[in-house]
Enzyme design. Structure first.
Site, mmCIF file in Angstrom:
data_model
loop_
_atom_site.group_PDB
_atom_site.id
_atom_site.type_symbol
_atom_site.label_atom_id
_atom_site.label_comp_id
_atom_site.label_asym_id
_atom_site.label_seq_id
_atom_site.Cartn_x
_atom_site.Cartn_y
_atom_site.Cartn_z
ATOM 1 N N ASP A 124 49.294 6.268 25.081
ATOM 2 C CA ASP A 124 48.178 6.337 26.039
ATOM 3 C C ASP A 124 46.839 6.202 25.300
ATOM 4 O OD1 ASP A 124 46.809 6.455 28.420
ATOM 5 O OD2 ASP A 124 47.003 8.623 28.662
ATOM 6 N N ASN A 137 43.418 -1.213 33.620
ATOM 7 C CA ASN A 137 42.129 -0.656 34.070
ATOM 8 C C ASN A 137 40.964 -1.101 33.181
ATOM 9 O OD1 ASN A 137 43.227 0.986 32.026
ATOM 10 N ND2 ASN A 137 42.113 2.795 32.712
ATOM 11 N N HIS A 186 45.335 1.364 26.260
ATOM 12 C CA HIS A 186 44.178 0.821 26.995
ATOM 13 C C HIS A 186 43.264 0.186 25.952
ATOM 14 C CE1 HIS A 186 45.060 3.397 30.604
ATOM 15 N NE2 HIS A 186 45.557 4.201 29.674
ATOM 16 N N HIS A 189 37.203 6.058 23.938
ATOM 17 C CA HIS A 189 35.835 6.174 24.460
ATOM 18 C C HIS A 189 34.959 6.466 23.254
ATOM 19 C CE1 HIS A 189 37.278 6.364 28.613
ATOM 20 N NE2 HIS A 189 38.167 7.244 28.221
ATOM 21 N N HIS A 199 51.080 6.402 36.994
ATOM 22 C CA HIS A 199 50.293 7.577 36.594
ATOM 23 C C HIS A 199 50.358 8.556 37.762
ATOM 24 C CE1 HIS A 199 46.447 9.405 34.764
ATOM 25 N NE2 HIS A 199 46.720 10.115 35.843
ATOM 26 N N ARG A 221 40.651 -2.130 26.734
ATOM 27 C CA ARG A 221 39.255 -2.246 27.226
ATOM 28 C C ARG A 221 38.675 -3.648 27.345
ATOM 29 N NH1 ARG A 221 40.075 2.664 29.108
ATOM 30 N NH2 ARG A 221 39.769 4.358 27.631
HETATM 31 O O1 DOR Z 1 42.865 10.125 29.978
HETATM 32 C C1 DOR Z 1 43.079 9.007 30.414
HETATM 33 N N1 DOR Z 1 42.327 7.958 30.049
HETATM 34 N N2 DOR Z 1 44.073 8.835 31.294
HETATM 35 C C2 DOR Z 1 44.234 7.663 31.950
HETATM 36 O O2 DOR Z 1 45.097 7.580 32.758
HETATM 37 C C3 DOR Z 1 43.291 6.557 31.716
HETATM 38 C C4 DOR Z 1 42.725 6.633 30.385
HETATM 39 C C5 DOR Z 1 41.560 5.685 30.174
HETATM 40 O O3 DOR Z 1 41.730 4.487 30.481
HETATM 41 O O4 DOR Z 1 40.530 6.103 29.679
#
Ligand code: DOR
Length: 446
Positions: free
Chosen positions: A306, A96, A64, A310, A181, A66
């Site tokens: 994955d 996402n 991911h 953050h 997922h 962002r």
């Molecule tokens: O822990 C997660 N964070 N699982 C996910 O499926 C999405 C991901 C995120 O995009 O932060």
């Protein structure tokens, strides 16, 4: 007249479909042109690979990054820089973002943002939603698309498809393998109070328990069977899911993450707090042992990181307001090489999970094998190097790793992508990443 190459890797220990042995690798026009004793050959450039293992490029099929919308956590430049530094030659990025990648325009936007800025090759998933179900068959065939992604349980972002009827319609739209997922949204809602009441990340695997994961995977397999559609179950975490997945090998492929293979509940929550919070959660030793058994039995197809960055500030919010996810693209290979050195899997099996596996699961065109004619995507590692993973090494904008302070043996030394040196001894070259091509969607020659 001697053969000439653009780049010649001399004397490395090549790990590929022939086994493990010392060989030179000749690269021409971005592809592998020869493997063997090339002592007589000449080359524009040479790289001394003696003492290093030469692996097919590591492909991380779940990250991911962002961008667009959440660039304060990561963007396509920082995320792919982290990838190349970690020995990763290609990444598949999740939809996402903000906005979520659900249309042809938004997919094209990601590709144009990555072009000229990405340090490794890339592909993007298209998110399945109720509004784009009918278009998914077309969207998944667009250049640079890794396939369709479904969130059956809500996680970061607002992509969610929870009911069987919508899922069945999505599975009937299109033909490529769908990445999913698996967490059951209804059960997540019923049990959310457990997280709220505990206000402690140790409750994360209680709230999002084994049944939450099992129910979703079980439902998905039934729906996929009915639709005759191939699925790829992302970040599998429980012994029970692995049992039904092992009985569905004609239909389903399986991903596990280095985090679930390495961190354990409850200790990870005691030491890392919300930094260890991800979806689906890190679970107990019983499940971790089942993941390793499944990995050894061949039930696991790929390792994906994955990577879900953050910021520390966001992670510092009190649980469960803290967001789920941890970075991982840069640490995938060092963490897994350490497992190799600890005897938990062979180097050949690691290569199967990080190169051949993604190529097989997603039908990647011309990548995933260290063989003549394939893209010259190579990851050079020093299996003996002892290093400590630290936050300061992390190129992700989030600036932290759950593995801070972890001593590992095995380290990426160079990342070669289509014949150019993208990373050498921790130094990045100019970004030259391009879209990955897929066998099922190769454009017709004009
Ligand atoms: O822990 C997660 N964070 N699982 C996910 O499926 C999405 C991901 C995120 O995009 O932060």
């Amino acid at each position: 007249m001697s053969t000439t190459f653009d780049l010649l890797l001399r004397g490395g220990t090549v790990v590929n479909q022939n086994g493990i042995g010392v060989a030179d690798v000749g690269i021409r026009g971005g592809r592998i042109a020869a493997i063997g004793d090339l002592a007589q050959a000449e080359a524009g450039d040479e790289l001394d690979a003696r003492g290093l293992h030469v692996l097919p490029g590591v492909i991380d099929s779940q990250v991911h990054f962002r961008e667009p919308g959440l660039e304060h956590k990561e963007d396509l430049a920082t995320g792919t820089a982290a990838a190349a530094l970690g020995g990763v030659t290609a990444i598949f990025e999740m939809p996402n973002t903000r906005p979520a990648t659900t249309t042809a325009e938004l997919l094209a936007d990601k590709i144009s943002r990555a072009t000229g800025r990405a340090f490794c090759d890339f592909a993007f998933y298209v998110g399945a939603g109720r509004d784009n179900t009918e278009e998914l068959g077309e969207l998944e065939r667009l250049p640079g698309c890794a396939g369709v992604k479904i969130f059956m349980g809500s996680s970061t972002g607002d992509l969610l498809v929870e009911d069987d009827e919508s899922l069945a319609r999505i599975l009937a739209s299109g033909s490529r393998r769908v990445a999913v997922h698996c967490e059951d949204e209804e059960r997540l809602r019923e049990r959310k109070h457990l997280a709220d009441e505990a206000a402690d990340p140790r409750a994360h695997p209680e709230w999002r328990d084994e049944q939450t994961a099992f129910r979703a995977t079980d439902r998905l397999l039934r729906l996929a069977r009915a639709a005759g559609r191939r699925v790829h179950v992302l970040h599998v975490t429980t012994a029970e899911e692995l049992q039904i997945l092992a009985a569905s090998r004609d239909l389903a492929t399986v991903e596990v993450t280095p985090q679930h293979l390495t961190l354990r509940a409850p200790v990870c929550y005691e030491t890392l707090g919300t930094l260890a919070q991800m979806n689906p959660p890190i679970r107990s030793g019983r499940h971790q042992e089942a993941l390793w058994m499944a990995l050894r039995a061949g039930v696991v197809d790929v390792i994906g990181s994955d990577h879900a960055p953050h910021t520390r500030e966001e992670k510092a919010k009190p649980y469960p307001a803290s967001p789920s996810g941890m970075p991982g693209v840069q640490t995938l290979l060092p963490v897994m090489l350490d497992h190799v050195n600890e005897g938990r899997l062979s180097l050949e099996r690691l290569v199967d999970l990080t190169s051949a596996g993604p190529a097989r699961v997603f039908g990647i065109a011309g990548k995933g094998r260290l063989a003549v004619g394939y893209d010259a995507d190579l990851t050079l590692v020093d299996l003996q190097a002892e290093r400590t993973i630290t936050d300061s090494w992390i190129a992700s904008r989030c600036g932290w790793t759950p593995f801070d302070g972890k001593k590992v043996r095995g380290w990426p030394i160079a990342t070669l992508i289509r014949g150019h040196v993208a990373m050498l001894e921790g130094q990045l070259a100019e970004p030259q990443g391009r879209a990955v091509r897929f066998a099922e969607t190769l454009p017709r020659a004009r």
